[in-house]
Design a protein around this motif. Structure first.
Motif, PDB file in Angstrom:
ATOM      1  N   ASP A 165      -6.176  -7.233 107.466  1.00  9.56           N
ATOM      2  CA  ASP A 165      -7.184  -8.057 108.146  1.00  9.56           C
ATOM      3  C   ASP A 165      -8.364  -8.366 107.235  1.00  9.56           C
ATOM      4  OD1 ASP A 165      -6.597  -6.089 111.093  1.00  9.56           O
ATOM      5  OD2 ASP A 165      -5.877  -8.126 110.702  1.00  9.56           O
ATOM      6  N   VAL A 176      -7.115 -17.667 113.443  1.00  9.29           N
ATOM      7  CA  VAL A 176      -7.160 -16.352 114.078  1.00  9.29           C
ATOM      8  C   VAL A 176      -7.151 -16.477 115.602  1.00  9.29           C
ATOM      9  CG1 VAL A 176      -8.516 -14.242 114.399  1.00  9.29           C
ATOM     10  CG2 VAL A 176      -8.392 -15.315 112.132  1.00  9.29           C
ATOM     11  N   ARG A 209      -9.785 -17.123 109.098  1.00  6.02           N
ATOM     12  CA  ARG A 209     -10.083 -16.185 108.016  1.00  6.02           C
ATOM     13  C   ARG A 209      -9.409 -16.657 106.743  1.00  6.02           C
ATOM     14  NH1 ARG A 209      -6.680 -10.912 110.305  1.00  6.02           N
ATOM     15  NH2 ARG A 209      -4.572 -11.723 109.906  1.00  6.02           N
ATOM     16  N   GLU A 229     -22.407 -16.851 111.166  1.00  3.23           N
ATOM     17  CA  GLU A 229     -21.655 -15.656 111.518  1.00  3.23           C
ATOM     18  C   GLU A 229     -22.419 -14.386 111.112  1.00  3.23           C
ATOM     19  OE1 GLU A 229     -18.556 -18.689 109.928  1.00  3.23           O
ATOM     20  OE2 GLU A 229     -20.552 -17.953 109.374  1.00  3.23           O
ATOM     21  N   CYS A 261     -16.339 -18.955 111.704  1.00  3.41           N
ATOM     22  CA  CYS A 261     -16.248 -19.596 113.012  1.00  3.41           C
ATOM     23  C   CYS A 261     -16.364 -21.104 112.799  1.00  3.41           C
ATOM     24  CB  CYS A 261     -17.324 -19.097 113.968  1.00  3.41           C
ATOM     25  SG  CYS A 261     -19.014 -19.527 113.525  1.00  3.41           S
ATOM     26  N   TYR A 297     -14.282 -14.184 107.286  1.00  7.73           N
ATOM     27  CA  TYR A 297     -14.061 -14.747 108.616  1.00  7.73           C
ATOM     28  C   TYR A 297     -15.065 -15.867 108.876  1.00  7.73           C
ATOM     29  CZ  TYR A 297     -10.681 -11.177 109.841  1.00  7.73           C
ATOM     30  OH  TYR A 297      -9.543 -10.390 109.888  1.00  7.73           O
ATOM     31  N   TRP A 337     -11.995 -19.092 115.418  1.00  9.38           N
ATOM     32  CA  TRP A 337     -12.208 -18.201 114.289  1.00  9.38           C
ATOM     33  C   TRP A 337     -11.032 -18.363 113.325  1.00  9.38           C
ATOM     34  CZ3 TRP A 337     -16.456 -15.355 113.160  1.00  9.38           C
ATOM     35  CH2 TRP A 337     -17.369 -15.082 114.183  1.00  9.38           C
ATOM     36  N   ARG A 366      -6.863 -21.078 104.376  1.00  7.23           N
ATOM     37  CA  ARG A 366      -7.569 -20.581 105.549  1.00  7.23           C
ATOM     38  C   ARG A 366      -6.566 -20.433 106.699  1.00  7.23           C
ATOM     39  NH1 ARG A 366     -13.596 -22.768 106.232  1.00  7.23           N
ATOM     40  NH2 ARG A 366     -13.473 -22.044 104.065  1.00  7.23           N
TER      41      ARG A 366
END
Length: 127
Positions: free
Chosen positions: A90, A48, A38, A6, A96, A94, A36, A45
């Motif tokens: 937010d 998203v 976060r 990422e 992936c 993050y 994704w 976890r």
């Protein structure tokens, strides 16, 4: 095996935008849905967004719907997360991930459906 990396995280003011990228190498990237997630320190976890193997279907967490957009470029083995109207909540690392398990059509938000993960990129939104 698949390796994910990422990039694009950083510090941004509330209301701002960031674009995360996730470059994949190894197995056939275009064969898999990509997600994704976060995570905030000390919390689980959180899902998203996810995108189908050909980009034809996308799903979002309610908390990011209409603000975030997931996309992919199979020619570049890359998935993106465009984040607009960012909020302090937010703030997270993050990640992936590659979806490798398919318990049901609606289980895309479970982290255990994803077999490969990147190292994460920090996103911090200041108020």
């Amino acid at each position: 095996q698949m390796q994910l990396a990422e990039s694009g995280g950083g510090l941004v003011q509330a209301g701002g935008s960031l674009r995360l990228s996730c470059a994949a190498s190894g197995r056939t990237f275009s064969s898999y849905p990509m997600g994704w997630f976060r995570q905030v320190s000390g919390k689980q976890r959180e899902f998203v967004a996810v995108i189908g193997w050909n980009g034809g279907s996308t799903y979002y967490a309610d908390s990011v719907k209409d603000r975030f957009t997931i996309s992919r470029d199979n020619a570049k083995n890359t998935v993106y997360l465009q984040m607009n109207s960012l909020k302090p909540e937010d703030t997270a690392v993050y990640y992936c991930a590659v979806r490798t398990l398919f318990s049901s059509s609606s289980s895309y938000y479970h982290a255990n459906e994803y077999g490969y993960w990147g190292q994460g990129t920090q996103v911090t939104v200041s108020s």
